[in-house]
Design a protein around this motif. Structure first.
Motif, short mmCIF file in Angstrom:
data_model
loop_
_atom_site.label_atom_id
_atom_site.label_comp_id
_atom_site.label_asym_id
_atom_site.label_seq_id
_atom_site.Cartn_x
_atom_site.Cartn_y
_atom_site.Cartn_z
N ASP A 164 0.83 -1.22 0.00
CA ASP A 164 0.00 0.00 0.00
C ASP A 164 0.87 1.27 0.00
OD1 ASP A 164 -2.67 -1.11 -0.11
OD2 ASP A 164 -2.29 -1.85 1.91
N ILE B 144 -1.31 -3.32 -3.96
CA ILE B 144 -2.43 -2.41 -3.70
C ILE B 144 -3.57 -3.23 -3.09
CG2 ILE B 144 -4.12 -0.83 -4.74
CD1 ILE B 144 -1.33 0.34 -4.76
N SER C 90 -3.99 4.53 -2.21
CA SER C 90 -3.39 4.37 -3.55
C SER C 90 -2.88 5.71 -4.09
CB SER C 90 -4.41 3.79 -4.52
OG SER C 90 -5.46 4.72 -4.75
#
Ligand code: FEO
Length: 400
Positions: free
Chosen positions: A50, A78, A86
């Motif tokens: 992330d 992600i 993001s």
């Protein structure tokens, strides 16, 4: 290396703290900020788990570059596409153009939509393993916790669960990163607020996620907001289980009212006083015009009792109360006792709207006799208002 925290072996917290933004999702207050947690695993291959919100990307990128030196990022996982996680993908990809973006089918559609990126995709399916060398990452989708593409990443080597929004909290990380380094009560309360405000609608999906992750040996939960849980795993799991089932934590009542000139507040105060006289200790009284619904919803999650009052406004319910009712309806709040009162001077509408809300919600039971007070309560009105409190207290006490 400053502001990078070694979690274990070659796993690092490289997240950022945001104390500038007023509102999360431009809606929920951030009095004590919020953290965007990102993690770096430096193995034979390098993986970032992330990213962080765009506005905090500068210090974020510095940390990664300082940690890696000449090394490259091989994978950017992600877990969730909401831009608070993001938002720095593009920046990361510009600096590490060979990095593969790891996600599922749903992730990539959103990456194209949000960032117009359509390359370097590395699609994984449920249960796939990504071999970094010593670390082996596996993935599990947890749809609607909090978006359809949401997933978690599990490091089989360290037994860390990178859980993204799940088990996240509001509140920046003020020095302490791990649960045993900080004031747990504050973050627990902020986790309750994050859960109820952000994830609250998706209780059934949280339960599905629990089923999917059952049996996994978890030594550490590393969410994308707030503390890393390494000593309180059972405690936060228990909370999530209860919250997702709308199970109240304590005996208590939230009294929330909308008032223009203080007359509806008179009934609210009388109701609260009577609750106390009946032996209810946890009573939270809120003026819906003053207190952001974020905090009110948090406490509604905590307690089974809810008493709502509203003045009439344009022949309907007072707008701050209307907004609260709409939000509670959206969440599908249940397992509540509801008391209802209102005030009117001509057409009414406040009390009626709250009553209809309660009667229309599965899992909410209206207790006591709703009352609409003309202008300002008389002694007789106070007696009727107090009767709602007595009935509420009796129902709660019967469950002791
Ligand atoms: Fe923290 Fe759903 O974003």
């Amino acid at each position: 290396m400053h502001n990078v925290v070694n979690m274990c072996d070659d796993v690092y917290w490289v997240g950022t703290n945001d104390r500038k933004t007023d509102r999360f999702e431009n809606m929920w207050p951030l009095d004590r900020g919020v953290s965007y947690n990102s993690y770096l695993i430096i193995d034979e291959k390098v993986a970032v788990i992330d990213t962080v919100e765009f506005g905090t990307h500068s210090s974020y990128l510095d940390k990664i570059q300082d940690m890696l030196g000449d090394k490259k990022v091989d994978y950017i996982v992600i877990n969730h596409m909401e831009p608070d996680h993001s938002g720095s993908l593009k920046v990361l990809l510009t600096n590490y153009p060979e990095a593969k973006i790891v996600g599922n089918k749903k992730t990539f559609a959103m990456i194209k939509g949000f960032y117009k990126i359509d390359h370097n995709f590395y699609e994984i399916a449920e249960g796939d393993e990504l071999d970094l060398g010593k670390h082996k990452l596996t993935f599990a989708t947890i749809p609607m916790v909090h978006w359809p593409e949401s997933m978690v990443t599990y490091d089989k080597t360290t037994k860390i669960l990178f859980s993204n929004d799940a088990f996240g909290t509001f509140g920046a990380l003020d020095g302490g990163i791990f649960d045993d380094e900080l004031d747990i009560d504050f973050y627990e309360d902020e986790m309750r607020r994050y859960y109820s405000n952000i994830v609250g609608k998706y209780g059934a999906q949280v339960q599905n996620a629990f089923k999917k992750l059952a049996g996994l040996e978890i030594k550490c939960i590393a969410p994308s907001h707030g503390p890393i849980w390494r000593t309180q795993i059972e405690r936060v799991m228990k909370h999530y289980d209860a919250w997702s089932k709308f199970e109240p934590e304590d005996e208590g009542v939230v009294v929330v009212y909308g008032t223009m000139y203080g007359n509806t507040a008179k009934s609210a105060n009388a109701v609260a006083r009577q609750l106390a006289k009946e032996g209810i200790k946890n009573i939270r009284v809120y003026d819906a015009s003053k207190t952001h619904m974020s905090y009110i919803i948090r406490d509604i999650w905590k307690y089974k009792g809810l008493i709502i009052g509203s003045c009439a406004y344009n022949s309907s319910v007072y707008p701050p109360i209307e907004a609260l009712l709409a939000e509670l309806k959206l969440y599908g709040v249940k397992n509540k006792y509801l008391g209802v009162f209102g005030t009117y001077a001509w057409s009414g509408g406040g009390m009626k709207a709250i009553k209809e809300f309660g009667e229309g919600m599965r899992g909410i039971e209206v207790v006591g006799e709703p009352i609409d007070v003309f202008c300002s309560p008389t002694p007789e009105d106070y007696t009727k208002v107090e009767a709602i409190a007595i009935e509420m207290a009796n129902r709660l006490k019967s469950e002791r």
